[in-house]
Scaffold this motif. Structure first.
Motif, PDB file in Angstrom:
ATOM      1  N   UNK A   1       0.784  -1.346  -0.005  1.00  0.00           N
ATOM      2  CA  UNK A   1      -0.042  -0.054   0.077  1.00  0.00           C
ATOM      3  C   UNK A   1       0.704   1.299   0.050  1.00  0.00           C
ATOM      4  N   UNK A   2       2.004   1.055   0.517  1.00  0.00           N
ATOM      5  CA  UNK A   2       2.948   2.447   0.613  1.00  0.00           C
ATOM      6  C   UNK A   2       3.541   2.457  -0.792  1.00  0.00           C
ATOM      7  N   UNK A   3       3.429   1.527  -1.785  1.00  0.00           N
ATOM      8  CA  UNK A   3       4.391   1.716  -2.861  1.00  0.00           C
ATOM      9  C   UNK A   3       5.889   1.729  -2.875  1.00  0.00           C
ATOM     10  N   UNK A   4       6.227   0.894  -1.695  1.00  0.00           N
ATOM     11  CA  UNK A   4       7.693   0.860  -1.687  1.00  0.00           C
ATOM     12  C   UNK A   4       8.169  -0.784  -1.848  1.00  0.00           C
ATOM     13  N   UNK A   5       7.583  -1.643  -1.886  1.00  0.00           N
ATOM     14  CA  UNK A   5       8.055  -3.000  -2.032  1.00  0.00           C
ATOM     15  C   UNK A   5       6.928  -3.774  -2.736  1.00  0.00           C
TER      16      UNK A   5
ATOM     17  N   UNK B   1      -2.210   5.805 -12.704  1.00  0.00           N
ATOM     18  CA  UNK B   1      -0.984   5.834 -11.739  1.00  0.00           C
ATOM     19  C   UNK B   1      -0.651   4.455 -11.387  1.00  0.00           C
ATOM     20  N   UNK B   2      -1.786   3.701 -11.169  1.00  0.00           N
ATOM     21  CA  UNK B   2      -1.430   2.235 -10.611  1.00  0.00           C
ATOM     22  C   UNK B   2      -0.627   1.482 -11.792  1.00  0.00           C
ATOM     23  N   UNK B   3      -1.248   1.824 -13.025  1.00  0.00           N
ATOM     24  CA  UNK B   3      -0.716   1.166 -14.083  1.00  0.00           C
ATOM     25  C   UNK B   3       0.807   1.475 -14.378  1.00  0.00           C
TER      26      UNK B   3
END
Length: 139
Positions: free
Chosen positions: A32-36, A96-98
């Protein structure tokens, strides 16, 4: 390439699939944080595997990566096995997710040594047993 890197668990679970053939498939997602990128689901190899089991783990509106151990028999009766790396990014995802999944894919792909074939899908019609069988047989 984005700064999203796979966890050590991704590599460890993939090694189990590749070396022991203990899993039919593994799904991965970006946290969810977009870090891993981390393991989302594993499906143990079993005689009662149904392709629908795999489709059920792919949300209609969320991306996933997955590795799939696909086995087929060719016309000569020889068993063939290929490991696929699949990028599942439905058309319904936000732009953005893509972009995040597209820019993070290579980091995970590079970490999973031993994948034979890559496949991209945006719709369930692009993830079928026939598609994987055809690609495994080189048709």
């Amino acid at each position: 390439m984005s700064g999203v890197l796979p966890t050590d668990k991704c590599k460890a679970e993939f090694a189990i699939l590749r070396e022991k053939r203990a899993y039919k498939f593994i799904t991965f997602k970006i946290d969810a944080t977009g870090t891993m990128t981390d393991v989302c689901d594993v499906c143990p190899t079993s005689a009662d595997f149904k392709f629908q089991d795999l489709l059920d783990k792919l949300p209609a509106d969320e991306p996933r990566y997955l590795v799939l151990d696909w086995n087929v028999e060719n016309d000569d009766g020889c068993q063939l096995s290929k490991i696929f790396f699949v990028s599942w990014v439905p058309d319904t995802c936000k732009a953005k997710t893509k972009m995040l999944y597209a820019s993070s894919k290579q980091a995970l792909r590079n970490a999973l040594e031993g994948v034979h074939l890559d496949h991209q899908a945006t719709d369930y019609d692009e993830i079928t047993p026939e598609e994987f069988t055809s690609r495994t047989l080189g048709k």
